[in-house]
Design an enzyme around this catalytic site. Sequence first.
Site, PDB file in Angstrom:
ATOM      1  N   ASP A  66       0.825  -1.255   0.075  1.00 51.65           N
ATOM      2  CA  ASP A  66       0.016   0.082   0.066  1.00 51.65           C
ATOM      3  C   ASP A  66       0.865   1.176  -0.100  1.00 51.65           C
ATOM      4  O   ASP A  66       2.049   1.331   0.662  1.00 51.65           O
ATOM      5  CB  ASP A  66      -0.873  -0.030   1.303  1.00 51.65           C
ATOM      6  CG  ASP A  66      -2.041   1.127   1.107  1.00 51.65           C
ATOM      7  OD1 ASP A  66      -3.186   0.843   0.566  1.00 51.65           O
ATOM      8  OD2 ASP A  66      -1.880   2.190   1.408  1.00 51.65           O
ATOM      9  N   LYS A 110       0.170   2.215   6.128  1.00 46.84           N
ATOM     10  CA  LYS A 110      -0.924   1.407   6.408  1.00 46.84           C
ATOM     11  C   LYS A 110      -0.235   0.032   6.320  1.00 46.84           C
ATOM     12  O   LYS A 110      -0.616  -0.891   7.042  1.00 46.84           O
ATOM     13  CB  LYS A 110      -1.947   1.508   5.275  1.00 46.84           C
ATOM     14  CG  LYS A 110      -2.829   2.399   5.418  1.00 46.84           C
ATOM     15  CD  LYS A 110      -4.134   2.500   4.602  1.00 46.84           C
ATOM     16  CE  LYS A 110      -4.845   3.558   4.808  1.00 46.84           C
ATOM     17  NZ  LYS A 110      -6.086   3.784   3.621  1.00 46.84           N
ATOM     18  N   ASN A 147      -8.568   2.030  -7.395  1.00 44.61           N
ATOM     19  CA  ASN A 147      -8.513   2.589  -8.641  1.00 44.61           C
ATOM     20  C   ASN A 147      -8.441   1.519  -9.637  1.00 44.61           C
ATOM     21  O   ASN A 147      -7.780   0.342  -9.478  1.00 44.61           O
ATOM     22  CB  ASN A 147      -7.461   3.503  -8.651  1.00 44.61           C
ATOM     23  CG  ASN A 147      -5.969   3.111  -8.593  1.00 44.61           C
ATOM     24  OD1 ASN A 147      -5.414   2.527  -9.668  1.00 44.61           O
ATOM     25  ND2 ASN A 147      -5.581   2.905  -7.381  1.00 44.61           N
ATOM     26  N   PHE A 148      -8.866   1.844 -10.920  1.00 47.56           N
ATOM     27  CA  PHE A 148      -8.715   0.860 -11.967  1.00 47.56           C
ATOM     28  C   PHE A 148      -7.373   0.667 -12.768  1.00 47.56           C
ATOM     29  O   PHE A 148      -7.237  -0.183 -13.462  1.00 47.56           O
ATOM     30  CB  PHE A 148      -9.973   0.966 -12.956  1.00 47.56           C
ATOM     31  CG  PHE A 148     -11.070   0.689 -12.803  1.00 47.56           C
ATOM     32  CD1 PHE A 148     -11.355  -0.889 -13.098  1.00 47.56           C
ATOM     33  CD2 PHE A 148     -12.120   0.971 -11.891  1.00 47.56           C
ATOM     34  CE1 PHE A 148     -12.621  -1.661 -12.913  1.00 47.56           C
ATOM     35  CE2 PHE A 148     -13.180   0.383 -11.350  1.00 47.56           C
ATOM     36  CZ  PHE A 148     -13.456  -0.941 -12.033  1.00 47.56           C
ATOM     37  N   CYS A 177     -11.414 -12.095 -18.125  1.00 52.39           N
ATOM     38  CA  CYS A 177     -10.785 -11.265 -17.139  1.00 52.39           C
ATOM     39  C   CYS A 177     -11.385  -9.784 -16.954  1.00 52.39           C
ATOM     40  O   CYS A 177     -12.281  -9.609 -17.427  1.00 52.39           O
ATOM     41  CB  CYS A 177      -9.462 -11.047 -17.702  1.00 52.39           C
ATOM     42  SG  CYS A 177      -9.408  -9.955 -19.311  1.00 52.39           S
ATOM     43  N   CYS A 237     -15.695   6.024  -2.119  1.00 52.79           N
ATOM     44  CA  CYS A 237     -15.992   5.919  -0.768  1.00 52.79           C
ATOM     45  C   CYS A 237     -15.942   7.336  -0.419  1.00 52.79           C
ATOM     46  O   CYS A 237     -16.853   7.849   0.398  1.00 52.79           O
ATOM     47  CB  CYS A 237     -14.794   5.369   0.163  1.00 52.79           C
ATOM     48  SG  CYS A 237     -15.080   3.334  -0.245  1.00 52.79           S
ATOM     49  N   CYS A 267      -6.442 -11.320 -22.320  1.00 49.35           N
ATOM     50  CA  CYS A 267      -6.452 -12.813 -21.947  1.00 49.35           C
ATOM     51  C   CYS A 267      -6.907 -13.581 -23.209  1.00 49.35           C
ATOM     52  O   CYS A 267      -7.487 -14.701 -23.360  1.00 49.35           O
ATOM     53  CB  CYS A 267      -7.632 -13.048 -20.843  1.00 49.35           C
ATOM     54  SG  CYS A 267      -9.282 -12.622 -21.263  1.00 49.35           S
TER      55      CYS A 267
END
Length: 403
Positions: free
Chosen positions: A118, A144, A189-190, A229, A244, A306
């Site tokens: 992290d 973290k 995040n993507f 995938c 969030c 994939c």
Amino acid sequence: MERMEREQGKEQGMEQGKEHGVRQDVELFGEQGVVKGAEQVVVKRGADQGLEQGVEQDVGQGVERDRYSRQERFAGIGAEGQRRLGEAHALIVGAGALGTGNAEALVRAGVGTVTIVDRDYVEWSNLQRQQLYAEADARERLPKAMAAAARLRAVNSAVDIRPVVADVTTAEIAALVVGVDVIVDATDNFDTRLLVNDISQQRGIPWIYGACVGSYGLTFTVIPGETPCLHCLLETVPLGGATCDTAGIISPAVTMVVAHQAAEALKLLSGARDAVRHKLVSFDLWTNQYTAIDVRKMRRSACPSCGDHPTYPHLSASEHTRTAVLCGRDTVQIRPPHPSRRSLDEVAAALSRLGDGAVERNPYLVSFTVGEHRLAIFEDGRVLVHGTKDIAAAKTLYHRYLG
């Protein structure tokens, strides 16, 4: 005289008894052989101490063996499955709400090695749902990964906990997955998810997607060569959206996703691969909705990650959000990997609803000031994060407020 000597002998014996903590035992010997009785008790105590020392290790080993007894009694795992868990290595990417929940579940279950990576530190807003952290961690702004590792080592010292404080990028991912048996997605995040997706396909490592926001959550297990995938799913299933920090979150939603992810990880690591779920699960705990969609037909032969001829595009740095510290300015520029158009009206409205900072806009950009930072959001997707030269901090703000 004889009586006096007996009394003196008794008193002497009692004093010796006090020194050895055996007053009551000495009294039981009466007037006959008081000193001898005390010696017998001392010998007995020494034997007891030796016994305690002699069995201490055995008792400890017995307690340790008993640690997983209830889990081994579960037919799906058993003694062989537990042995496999002890030899397995799980990589958890992200140490927020999902990351801490999954880490604790896997460490308590006896997974032999758990790596947690992290880039962030503990903040007060984390404590509502990120279960491994305490107020002291937030006060000290501990990374973290380090705070989580300290807590997990206290939970199960037999597990090899490996904390990594880093931003997961193309430069780090290859080293992180060496020797790993499963990857648990706990990112926000993507960019990182698509990176994990491609390294998973390239190295043949299963990974477990998970996300939650508000009261909503979803999860899916990606098995290279068997399931579609994440890249495939993004073509047909809307997986992105609010965060969030923009929509809030309740901890039961986190718990629900963690339960699904951890169970899937245990199946994979204990050798119960046939039990793995092949459906995309989503739920909303507030509106009482739960769905499980069979997505096996969504696998695409032309998928660049994939498909029949994979190129793993997201392992290329050019496919990721690009950042640059602007020369001579306390500012970081963030650009999406591909040109995109943002609705400035929608961005301004969403940020205004948060109440976290001041929102201003003109025909060309939206300005959002929060604390010591100001984000300038352009229609072409670019964002300038003012008030920092720290790329990691800028990316955290970017993903927090813009998804």
